[in-house]
Design a protein around this motif. Sequence first.
Motif, PDB file in Angstrom:
ATOM      1  N   MET A  79      44.785  31.404  13.347  1.00 21.22           N
ATOM      2  CA  MET A  79      44.190  30.596  14.412  1.00 21.22           C
ATOM      3  C   MET A  79      44.295  29.119  14.045  1.00 21.22           C
ATOM      4  SD  MET A  79      40.333  30.698  16.001  1.00 21.22           S
ATOM      5  CE  MET A  79      40.510  32.437  16.429  1.00 21.22           C
ATOM      6  N   ILE A  80      44.865  28.341  14.971  1.00 20.18           N
ATOM      7  CA  ILE A  80      44.990  26.905  14.763  1.00 20.18           C
ATOM      8  C   ILE A  80      43.687  26.222  15.158  1.00 20.18           C
ATOM      9  CG2 ILE A  80      46.189  24.815  15.527  1.00 20.18           C
ATOM     10  CD1 ILE A  80      48.709  26.481  15.840  1.00 20.18           C
ATOM     11  N   ASP A  81      43.199  25.366  14.292  1.00 20.09           N
ATOM     12  CA  ASP A  81      41.964  24.622  14.539  1.00 20.09           C
ATOM     13  C   ASP A  81      42.330  23.179  14.857  1.00 20.09           C
ATOM     14  OD1 ASP A  81      39.397  23.732  14.703  1.00 20.09           O
ATOM     15  OD2 ASP A  81      38.996  23.782  12.548  1.00 20.09           O
ATOM     16  N   GLY A  82      42.333  22.827  16.157  1.00 17.76           N
ATOM     17  CA  GLY A  82      42.707  21.489  16.552  1.00 17.76           C
ATOM     18  C   GLY A  82      43.978  21.475  17.367  1.00 17.76           C
ATOM     19  N   PRO A  83      44.550  20.291  17.587  1.00 21.02           N
ATOM     20  CA  PRO A  83      45.756  20.197  18.418  1.00 21.02           C
ATOM     21  C   PRO A  83      46.972  20.826  17.759  1.00 21.02           C
ATOM     22  CG  PRO A  83      45.242  18.073  17.408  1.00 21.02           C
ATOM     23  CD  PRO A  83      44.087  18.977  17.112  1.00 21.02           C
ATOM     24  N   ASN A  84      47.887  21.300  18.612  1.00 23.22           N
ATOM     25  CA  ASN A  84      49.136  21.881  18.134  1.00 23.22           C
ATOM     26  C   ASN A  84      50.145  20.768  17.863  1.00 23.22           C
ATOM     27  OD1 ASN A  84      51.065  23.721  17.418  1.00 23.22           O
ATOM     28  ND2 ASN A  84      51.131  24.787  19.378  1.00 23.22           N
ATOM     29  N   GLY A  85      51.142  21.051  17.036  1.00 27.15           N
ATOM     30  CA  GLY A  85      52.162  20.064  16.725  1.00 27.15           C
ATOM     31  C   GLY A  85      53.015  20.521  15.567  1.00 27.15           C
ATOM     32  N   THR A  86      53.782  19.616  14.973  1.00 24.75           N
ATOM     33  CA  THR A  86      54.640  19.988  13.838  1.00 24.75           C
ATOM     34  C   THR A  86      53.813  20.232  12.578  1.00 24.75           C
ATOM     35  OG1 THR A  86      55.017  17.635  13.446  1.00 24.75           O
ATOM     36  CG2 THR A  86      56.689  18.819  14.700  1.00 24.75           C
ATOM     37  N   LYS A  87      52.627  19.632  12.520  1.00 22.60           N
ATOM     38  CA  LYS A  87      51.688  19.898  11.435  1.00 22.60           C
ATOM     39  C   LYS A  87      50.342  20.266  12.054  1.00 22.60           C
ATOM     40  CE  LYS A  87      53.844  16.831   8.034  1.00 22.60           C
ATOM     41  NZ  LYS A  87      53.664  15.666   7.127  1.00 22.60           N
ATOM     42  N   VAL A  88      49.757  21.360  11.569  1.00 17.48           N
ATOM     43  CA  VAL A  88      48.506  21.856  12.157  1.00 17.48           C
ATOM     44  C   VAL A  88      47.531  22.222  11.046  1.00 17.48           C
ATOM     45  CG1 VAL A  88      49.608  22.738  14.251  1.00 17.48           C
ATOM     46  CG2 VAL A  88      49.429  24.221  12.245  1.00 17.48           C
ATOM     47  N   ARG A  89      46.266  22.292  11.444  1.00 17.51           N
ATOM     48  CA  ARG A  89      45.230  22.796  10.544  1.00 17.51           C
ATOM     49  C   ARG A  89      44.797  24.170  11.039  1.00 17.51           C
ATOM     50  NH1 ARG A  89      43.277  18.814   7.156  1.00 17.51           N
ATOM     51  NH2 ARG A  89      43.827  16.670   7.753  1.00 17.51           N
ATOM     52  N   LEU A  90      44.592  25.081  10.097  1.00 17.56           N
ATOM     53  CA  LEU A  90      44.206  26.443  10.451  1.00 17.56           C
ATOM     54  C   LEU A  90      42.705  26.628  10.285  1.00 17.56           C
ATOM     55  CD1 LEU A  90      47.106  28.479   8.797  1.00 17.56           C
ATOM     56  CD2 LEU A  90      47.004  27.424  11.057  1.00 17.56           C
ATOM     57  N   ALA A  91      42.166  27.567  11.030  1.00 17.89           N
ATOM     58  CA  ALA A  91      40.717  27.800  11.000  1.00 17.89           C
ATOM     59  C   ALA A  91      40.265  28.337   9.651  1.00 17.89           C
ATOM     60  CB  ALA A  91      40.328  28.769  12.120  1.00 17.89           C
ATOM     61  N   SER A  92      41.174  29.004   8.935  1.00 22.10           N
ATOM     62  CA  SER A  92      40.798  29.561   7.634  1.00 22.10           C
ATOM     63  C   SER A  92      42.049  29.769   6.786  1.00 22.10           C
ATOM     64  CB  SER A  92      40.063  30.905   7.814  1.00 22.10           C
ATOM     65  OG  SER A  92      40.907  31.838   8.462  1.00 22.10           O
ATOM     66  N   GLY A  93      41.850  29.831   5.489  1.00 23.59           N
ATOM     67  CA  GLY A  93      42.924  30.236   4.589  1.00 23.59           C
ATOM     68  C   GLY A  93      43.698  29.133   3.908  1.00 23.59           C
ATOM     69  N   THR A  94      43.506  27.878   4.309  1.00 22.36           N
ATOM     70  CA  THR A  94      44.290  26.793   3.691  1.00 22.36           C
ATOM     71  C   THR A  94      43.399  25.663   3.181  1.00 22.36           C
ATOM     72  OG1 THR A  94      44.589  25.740   5.854  1.00 22.36           O
ATOM     73  CG2 THR A  94      46.301  27.272   5.137  1.00 22.36           C
ATOM     74  N   ASN A  95      42.095  25.913   3.086  1.00 23.91           N
ATOM     75  CA  ASN A  95      41.147  24.907   2.592  1.00 23.91           C
ATOM     76  C   ASN A  95      41.194  23.616   3.405  1.00 23.91           C
ATOM     77  OD1 ASN A  95      40.293  26.607   0.440  1.00 23.91           O
ATOM     78  ND2 ASN A  95      42.090  25.995  -0.758  1.00 23.91           N
ATOM     79  N   GLY A  96      41.480  23.734   4.696  1.00 25.61           N
ATOM     80  CA  GLY A  96      41.486  22.564   5.562  1.00 25.61           C
ATOM     81  C   GLY A  96      42.717  21.697   5.455  1.00 25.61           C
ATOM     82  N   LYS A  97      43.681  22.079   4.620  1.00 24.90           N
ATOM     83  CA  LYS A  97      44.887  21.278   4.458  1.00 24.90           C
ATOM     84  C   LYS A  97      45.860  21.562   5.607  1.00 24.90           C
ATOM     85  CE  LYS A  97      44.688  21.208  -0.609  1.00 24.90           C
ATOM     86  NZ  LYS A  97      45.412  21.559  -1.857  1.00 24.90           N
ATOM     87  N   PRO A  98      46.555  20.543   6.114  1.00 28.98           N
ATOM     88  CA  PRO A  98      47.547  20.785   7.182  1.00 28.98           C
ATOM     89  C   PRO A  98      48.752  21.547   6.642  1.00 28.98           C
ATOM     90  CG  PRO A  98      47.618  18.500   6.451  1.00 28.98           C
ATOM     91  CD  PRO A  98      46.436  19.124   5.760  1.00 28.98           C
ATOM     92  N   VAL A  99      49.348  22.339   7.501  1.00 29.82           N
ATOM     93  CA  VAL A  99      50.550  23.103   7.134  1.00 29.82           C
ATOM     94  C   VAL A  99      51.662  22.765   8.124  1.00 29.82           C
ATOM     95  CG1 VAL A  99      49.243  24.989   6.097  1.00 29.82           C
ATOM     96  CG2 VAL A  99      49.832  25.093   8.529  1.00 29.82           C
ATOM     97  N   LEU A 100      52.897  22.942   7.690  1.00 26.81           N
ATOM     98  CA  LEU A 100      54.039  22.713   8.569  1.00 26.81           C
ATOM     99  C   LEU A 100      54.142  23.847   9.567  1.00 26.81           C
ATOM    100  CD1 LEU A 100      56.758  21.511   6.011  1.00 26.81           C
ATOM    101  CD2 LEU A 100      55.529  20.128   7.702  1.00 26.81           C
ATOM    102  N   ASN A 101      54.281  23.517  10.830  1.00 32.22           N
ATOM    103  CA  ASN A 101      54.314  24.515  11.893  1.00 32.22           C
ATOM    104  C   ASN A 101      55.754  24.783  12.326  1.00 32.22           C
ATOM    105  OD1 ASN A 101      53.883  26.166  14.066  1.00 32.22           O
ATOM    106  ND2 ASN A 101      52.832  24.651  15.321  1.00 32.22           N
ATOM    107  N   PHE A 102      56.256  25.977  11.992  1.00 30.41           N
ATOM    108  CA  PHE A 102      57.576  26.422  12.440  1.00 30.41           C
ATOM    109  C   PHE A 102      57.438  27.639  13.358  1.00 30.41           C
ATOM    110  CE2 PHE A 102      58.805  23.815   8.904  1.00 30.41           C
ATOM    111  CZ  PHE A 102      60.059  23.329   9.248  1.00 30.41           C
ATOM    112  N   ALA A 103      56.257  27.765  14.007  1.00 32.92           N
ATOM    113  CA  ALA A 103      55.989  28.927  14.853  1.00 32.92           C
ATOM    114  C   ALA A 103      55.867  28.582  16.327  1.00 32.92           C
ATOM    115  CB  ALA A 103      54.707  29.619  14.391  1.00 32.92           C
ATOM    116  N   SER A 104      55.794  27.287  16.684  1.00 36.11           N
ATOM    117  CA  SER A 104      55.610  26.883  18.077  1.00 36.11           C
ATOM    118  C   SER A 104      56.914  26.361  18.658  1.00 36.11           C
ATOM    119  CB  SER A 104      54.534  25.795  18.177  1.00 36.11           C
ATOM    120  OG  SER A 104      53.295  26.282  17.702  1.00 36.11           O
ATOM    121  N   TYR A 105      57.078  26.547  19.982  1.00 35.96           N
ATOM    122  CA  TYR A 105      58.311  26.122  20.663  1.00 35.96           C
ATOM    123  C   TYR A 105      58.291  24.613  20.954  1.00 35.96           C
ATOM    124  CZ  TYR A 105      58.885  31.146  21.538  1.00 35.96           C
ATOM    125  OH  TYR A 105      59.013  32.501  21.398  1.00 35.96           O
ATOM    126  N   ASN A 106      57.968  23.838  19.951  1.00 36.34           N
ATOM    127  CA  ASN A 106      57.861  22.383  20.099  1.00 36.34           C
ATOM    128  C   ASN A 106      59.194  21.741  19.696  1.00 36.34           C
ATOM    129  OD1 ASN A 106      56.758  19.787  20.381  1.00 36.34           O
ATOM    130  ND2 ASN A 106      55.954  19.797  18.280  1.00 36.34           N
TER     131      ASN A 106
END
Length: 486
Positions: A79-106
């Motif tokens: 689950m993405i917490d916040g706006p979608n984009g090339t870098k996103v924050r997840l609701a859990s599992g990454t300690n609040g750090k942004p991750v690179l998003n290669f899953a959205s049709y952006n």
Amino acid sequence: MVLRYIKNSYKDDPFRTFLEVCLIGFIVWYITKQKYNIGTNEIELSEKEIDELVEEWKPEPLVPALTEFERETLDKAVMIDGPNGTKVRLASGTNGKPVLNFASYNFLGFLDDPELSKHAVESLRKYGVGSCGPPGFYGTLDVHMELEKQIAAFVGHSAAILYSQALTTTLSVIPCFSKRSDIIVADEGVNFAVQKAIYLSRSKVYWYKHNDMADLERVLGEVNKQLVNRRGKNALPRKFIVTEGLFQNSGDISPLNELIELKHRFKFRIILDESYSFGVLGKRGAGLTDHLNVDPHEIDLLIGSLCHAIGASGGFCCADKDLIEHQRLSGLGYCFSASMPGILTIAASDAIQALEAAPDNYLDNMRENTTLLRTLLKRIPGLQVDGAAESPLIHIRLSPDALVRMKRTGGTWTKTDIDRVLIELSEEALKDGVLLMRATYVEEHERLLPNSSIRICVSSGHSRKDIEKCAHAIKSAVSRITSKKR
């Protein structure tokens, strides 16, 4: 008097007399027959018996129970917490750090454009959140009409019509023109939305092998032979070839030039779904017709999406003006759905305007990223990379050799086993800060269920460093996954 009437009528028209006698007999029988009393078989139950029956009754579930694998998949959903984009924050599992998003049709990075977002938010004061009505009933705004003209001019077709949802665009356009007595010849690799639209049309459907023009030629020839001796009202049905520009399920590109040649030879029309190729292919990003330098008027019905590369919402259809006006009266998704909100309409218009003004700023970087990522992925042992070279939509799979090495002696791989491995691969990549997603399907409704894969979406907004990080994360994940016996 009655006898005289009967004698005269029998003499003049004996059949009439016979019919009247039968009618009188039926009336007498109907009046005298025993009536059915709905309360005759009523059973009296006591309060105790009623309570016992209520306690024993167990309603059937509205949906079937989830399988073990389906429950696992839901529990591991990201689950993405916040706006979608090339870098996103997840609701859990990454300690609040942004991750690179290669899953959205952006694909063009418009989701990260602050100017587009700012202008869209400003439009809220003028247009509000939504139109609260379908286009034909106080739901049409001036920006809707302007966007339709803008899309038609950008694609190079006669006219365009705007739908509020990308999925309902396909589900509306195909059934709007192809009816029960008509014929559809479709690529068996088309996506779920196209399959459902074909099903809703209730037309006679023929399938040809994915992107196989020789098989398509064979099917078209057989269809025309069957119509030679056809007579009656349906002697000349409408005939359509249905395919995608950029295939969602494979990343392949349709050979449009050959399709057009077959269209003219066998007297068919073409319905082309450019939901994933619009904004991606071509020198200007205008889709497959732009990519192959084909006159868009060769495509009878061109369907596109505004929620993928354009980063807004909704869809459109480009066609001759008469076909567009017909949809305003018969396109179900147009007539019975609320029109697109003004904020999203303006966002789509601004994105197309930006792409049209400076296509190289978006397309060149996306294509360089696509080429680089494909090159790096193909160097990874045990990984299979699928899709056309120009496609930013990439499917990766574990190669058959890698799967053989991973399986214990005597074991066999099921689709669920492979899906579990791919989920594990995406989880390993996420540990390195890269968000990947396994391609999912409504399996029981797929005409041709694709092989299990991870679908990667390359964006113009990714930097070279992002691409290299993604390839490194996948390489490390594949190495860790394939080293385990299962």
